[in-house]
Design a protein around this motif. Structure first.
Motif, PDB file in Angstrom:
ATOM      1  N   VAL A  46       0.952  -1.194   0.104  1.00 39.32           N
ATOM      2  CA  VAL A  46       0.144   0.156   0.125  1.00 39.32           C
ATOM      3  C   VAL A  46       0.922   1.332  -0.092  1.00 39.32           C
ATOM      4  CG1 VAL A  46      -1.823   1.288   1.370  1.00 39.32           C
ATOM      5  CG2 VAL A  46      -1.959  -1.123   1.166  1.00 39.32           C
ATOM      6  N   LYS A  47       0.462   2.278  -0.769  1.00 42.11           N
ATOM      7  CA  LYS A  47       1.210   3.328  -0.834  1.00 42.11           C
ATOM      8  C   LYS A  47       0.592   4.635  -0.548  1.00 42.11           C
ATOM      9  CE  LYS A  47       3.929   1.449  -4.898  1.00 42.11           C
ATOM     10  NZ  LYS A  47       3.062   0.143  -4.852  1.00 42.11           N
ATOM     11  N   ARG A  48       1.071   5.727  -0.472  1.00 41.99           N
ATOM     12  CA  ARG A  48       0.426   6.979  -0.053  1.00 41.99           C
ATOM     13  C   ARG A  48      -0.820   7.305  -1.249  1.00 41.99           C
ATOM     14  NH1 ARG A  48       0.939  10.793   3.573  1.00 41.99           N
ATOM     15  NH2 ARG A  48       2.872   9.679   4.454  1.00 41.99           N
ATOM     16  N   ALA A  49      -1.883   7.877  -0.770  1.00 43.27           N
ATOM     17  CA  ALA A  49      -3.135   8.561  -1.496  1.00 43.27           C
ATOM     18  C   ALA A  49      -3.788   7.340  -2.091  1.00 43.27           C
ATOM     19  CB  ALA A  49      -2.288   9.249  -2.501  1.00 43.27           C
ATOM     20  N   ALA A  89      -5.512  -2.815  10.904  1.00 45.13           N
ATOM     21  CA  ALA A  89      -5.195  -2.682   9.269  1.00 45.13           C
ATOM     22  C   ALA A  89      -5.699  -1.384   9.150  1.00 45.13           C
ATOM     23  CB  ALA A  89      -5.728  -3.790   8.710  1.00 45.13           C
ATOM     24  N   VAL A  90      -6.784  -0.654   9.695  1.00 42.79           N
ATOM     25  CA  VAL A  90      -7.091   0.470   9.199  1.00 42.79           C
ATOM     26  C   VAL A  90      -6.001   1.447   9.751  1.00 42.79           C
ATOM     27  CG1 VAL A  90      -9.052   2.353   9.834  1.00 42.79           C
ATOM     28  CG2 VAL A  90      -9.822   0.132   9.239  1.00 42.79           C
ATOM     29  N   GLN A  91      -5.681   1.419  10.960  1.00 34.02           N
ATOM     30  CA  GLN A  91      -4.762   2.486  11.507  1.00 34.02           C
ATOM     31  C   GLN A  91      -3.508   2.339  10.679  1.00 34.02           C
ATOM     32  OE1 GLN A  91      -4.786   2.512  16.017  1.00 34.02           O
ATOM     33  NE2 GLN A  91      -5.938   0.716  15.557  1.00 34.02           N
ATOM     34  N   LEU A  92      -2.910   1.059  10.341  1.00 36.98           N
ATOM     35  CA  LEU A  92      -1.656   0.991   9.728  1.00 36.98           C
ATOM     36  C   LEU A  92      -1.669   1.774   8.377  1.00 36.98           C
ATOM     37  CD1 LEU A  92      -0.415  -2.523  10.873  1.00 36.98           C
ATOM     38  CD2 LEU A  92       0.839  -0.462  11.382  1.00 36.98           C
ATOM     39  N   ALA A  93      -2.997   1.341   7.684  1.00 35.94           N
ATOM     40  CA  ALA A  93      -2.955   1.954   6.328  1.00 35.94           C
ATOM     41  C   ALA A  93      -3.390   3.565   6.285  1.00 35.94           C
ATOM     42  CB  ALA A  93      -4.285   1.304   5.557  1.00 35.94           C
ATOM     43  N   VAL A  94      -3.794   4.154   7.312  1.00 30.92           N
ATOM     44  CA  VAL A  94      -4.224   5.452   7.650  1.00 30.92           C
ATOM     45  C   VAL A  94      -2.133   5.726   7.718  1.00 30.92           C
ATOM     46  CG1 VAL A  94      -4.675   7.337   8.944  1.00 30.92           C
ATOM     47  CG2 VAL A  94      -6.270   5.498   8.415  1.00 30.92           C
ATOM     48  N   HIS A  95      -1.697   5.240   8.523  1.00 33.14           N
ATOM     49  CA  HIS A  95      -0.337   5.665   8.951  1.00 33.14           C
ATOM     50  C   HIS A  95       0.478   5.676   7.380  1.00 33.14           C
ATOM     51  CE1 HIS A  95       3.617   5.985  10.662  1.00 33.14           C
ATOM     52  NE2 HIS A  95       3.957   5.012  10.071  1.00 33.14           N
ATOM     53  N   LEU A  96       0.042   4.883   6.403  1.00 36.69           N
ATOM     54  CA  LEU A  96       0.887   4.681   5.090  1.00 36.69           C
ATOM     55  C   LEU A  96       0.538   5.880   4.513  1.00 36.69           C
ATOM     56  CD1 LEU A  96       0.887   1.075   4.747  1.00 36.69           C
ATOM     57  CD2 LEU A  96       3.015   2.163   4.939  1.00 36.69           C
ATOM     58  N   GLY A  97      -0.401   6.640   4.716  1.00 32.39           N
ATOM     59  CA  GLY A  97      -0.827   7.834   3.955  1.00 32.39           C
ATOM     60  C   GLY A  97      -2.040   7.352   2.957  1.00 32.39           C
ATOM     61  N   ALA A  98      -2.759   6.330   3.191  1.00 30.64           N
ATOM     62  CA  ALA A  98      -3.830   5.713   2.270  1.00 30.64           C
ATOM     63  C   ALA A  98      -5.143   6.339   2.831  1.00 30.64           C
ATOM     64  CB  ALA A  98      -3.970   4.214   2.316  1.00 30.64           C
ATOM     65  N   GLU A 109       4.226   3.049  20.263  1.00 32.21           N
ATOM     66  CA  GLU A 109       4.961   3.863  21.025  1.00 32.21           C
ATOM     67  C   GLU A 109       4.806   5.392  20.469  1.00 32.21           C
ATOM     68  OE1 GLU A 109       8.875   2.915  22.208  1.00 32.21           O
ATOM     69  OE2 GLU A 109       8.233   1.432  23.676  1.00 32.21           O
ATOM     70  N   GLN A 110       4.728   5.404  19.065  1.00 36.38           N
ATOM     71  CA  GLN A 110       4.645   6.857  18.385  1.00 36.38           C
ATOM     72  C   GLN A 110       3.243   7.191  18.433  1.00 36.38           C
ATOM     73  OE1 GLN A 110       5.979   5.990  14.675  1.00 36.38           O
ATOM     74  NE2 GLN A 110       8.422   5.539  15.734  1.00 36.38           N
ATOM     75  N   GLY A 111       2.098   6.313  18.841  1.00 37.77           N
ATOM     76  CA  GLY A 111       0.753   6.701  18.905  1.00 37.77           C
ATOM     77  C   GLY A 111       0.065   6.217  17.330  1.00 37.77           C
ATOM     78  N   ALA A 112       0.822   5.682  16.652  1.00 40.08           N
ATOM     79  CA  ALA A 112       0.232   5.350  15.184  1.00 40.08           C
ATOM     80  C   ALA A 112      -0.808   4.384  15.187  1.00 40.08           C
ATOM     81  CB  ALA A 112       1.555   5.155  14.243  1.00 40.08           C
ATOM     82  N   VAL A 113      -0.706   3.452  16.139  1.00 45.43           N
ATOM     83  CA  VAL A 113      -1.653   2.186  16.231  1.00 45.43           C
ATOM     84  C   VAL A 113      -1.933   2.281  17.739  1.00 45.43           C
ATOM     85  CG1 VAL A 113      -0.890   1.330  14.291  1.00 45.43           C
ATOM     86  CG2 VAL A 113       0.028   0.666  16.313  1.00 45.43           C
ATOM     87  N   ARG A 114      -3.194   1.949  17.981  1.00 41.99           N
ATOM     88  CA  ARG A 114      -3.600   1.629  19.541  1.00 41.99           C
ATOM     89  C   ARG A 114      -4.437   0.131  19.306  1.00 41.99           C
ATOM     90  NH1 ARG A 114      -8.844   3.520  20.377  1.00 41.99           N
ATOM     91  NH2 ARG A 114      -9.752   4.562  18.931  1.00 41.99           N
TER      92      ARG A 114
END
Length: 317
Positions: free
Chosen positions: A144-147, A163-172, A270-275
């Motif tokens: 998965v890539k940004r945008a 998966a939702v959080q990780l995809a958002v972190h990737l910029g999707a 730890e960065q808060g990207a996923v909970r």
């Protein structure tokens, strides 16, 4: 030590709470005092024998692959961890025998990473299997890539919510299927919710008229068939639930332990990207109730079994 185990395949009633032998710590393993162990659908599928063609059982089987806890003693060939380190792990072997629903587990070092400092033991226990599944599908199988626009099925579940959080972190941009009473939760994670059922294709196309770039299927069956027709040109499809994904030009994925991936997940937490959302906890002796609830398949986030007591060596060692 105390543990949950089963001596034959069957329903939750085959799970028994009682004394079992302490685990032996090999050169490449770490003795971990278990503080929490998450429940996953694969646990009851193993218990009922569905994975017998892949994973041979050595009865009695202690279920559970997810763990968070404290290192009691590293094996002689393990410089990575020391007594007192807080760790998480996806403790899976090539057969079913010594799982994590116990006071102690001997975990291969390849299955472990340091626990995120900002997560409780209960939250951290829900990260390894579900998090690695989401990570390896999004980062490797789907790339998965940004945008890009990603469709995630069962977006409020254990794997889907991560998966939702990780995809958002990737910029999707993420569209997530979920029951209506989970829609607000999906929005909190950064996704755009759509309901299951008849008319799903029309609802997704209403949000993505030209199709989606990637589909992460966690359901299989009809959802997979619909998803294959929602892909944009050059779109990618991956499923963790249905081998038929291959027939639709996609990939079937099965998670594997990887300390580097798990370490990166810990850093992202730890960065808060996923909970990790823990919907309910059960004490170890009520693990059968945790299995029953997980098997219903309607849980938001994770179900976790907790194990009490302070870290220390098993009594008979």
């Amino acid at each position: 030590m105390k543990a949950i185990s089963y001596a034959r395949y069957g329903g939750p009633e085959v799970l028994e709470y009682g004394e079992v032998d302490d685990p032996r710590v090999g050169p490449d393993s770490v003795l971990v005092k278990v503080r929490a162990a998450a429940v996953n659908p694969v646990d009851w599928k193993c218990r009922e024998g569905y994975l017998d063609p892949v994973l041979a059982p050595v009865f009695p089987v202690i279920p559970g692959w997810d763990v968070s806890g404290v290192v009691v003693r590293p094996g002689v060939a393990v410089p990575e961890f020391a007594a007192g380190d807080e760790v998480i792990g996806y403790v899976r072997e090539d057969f079913l025998s010594r799982g994590t629903f116990a006071e102690y587990v001997a975990a291969p070092v390849r299955a472990l990473a340091r626990k995120p400092r900002n997560l409780s033991f209960e939250e951290a226990a829900g990260l390894p299997l579900a998090g690695l599944t989401a990570y390896q599908v999004l980062y490797r199988a789907l790339e998965v890539k940004r945008a890009e626009t990603v469709l995630v099925h069962a977006a409020a579940g254990g794997v889907g919510s991560l998966a939702v959080q990780l995809a958002v972190h990737l910029g999707a941009r993420v569209i997530g299927t979920a029951s209506e009473h989970h829609h607000d939760f999906v929005r909190e994670l950064g996704g755009e919710p759509v309901s299951y059922g008849d008319g799903l294709a029309e609802r997704v196309r209403g949000l993505a008229p030209t199709g989606v770039d990637a589909v992460f299927d966690t359901v299989g069956g009809d959802a997979l068939k619909v998803s294959a027709n929602l892909l944009a040109p050059e779109g990618r499809l991956a499923s963790i639930a249905d081998h038929e994904a291959v027939g639709h030009g996609g990939r079937y994925c099965f998670v594997r332990p990887d300390p580097r991936d798990l370490g990166h997940l810990s850093e992202l937490a730890e960065q808060g990207a996923v909970r990790v959302h823990v919907s309910k906890t059960f004490p170890l002796e009520r693990a059968a109730d945790a299995h029953r609830l997980n098997q219903e398949g309607r849980t938001r986030g994770k179900i976790v079994v907790t194990v009490g007591g302070e870290p220390g060596e098993p009594e008979n060692r």
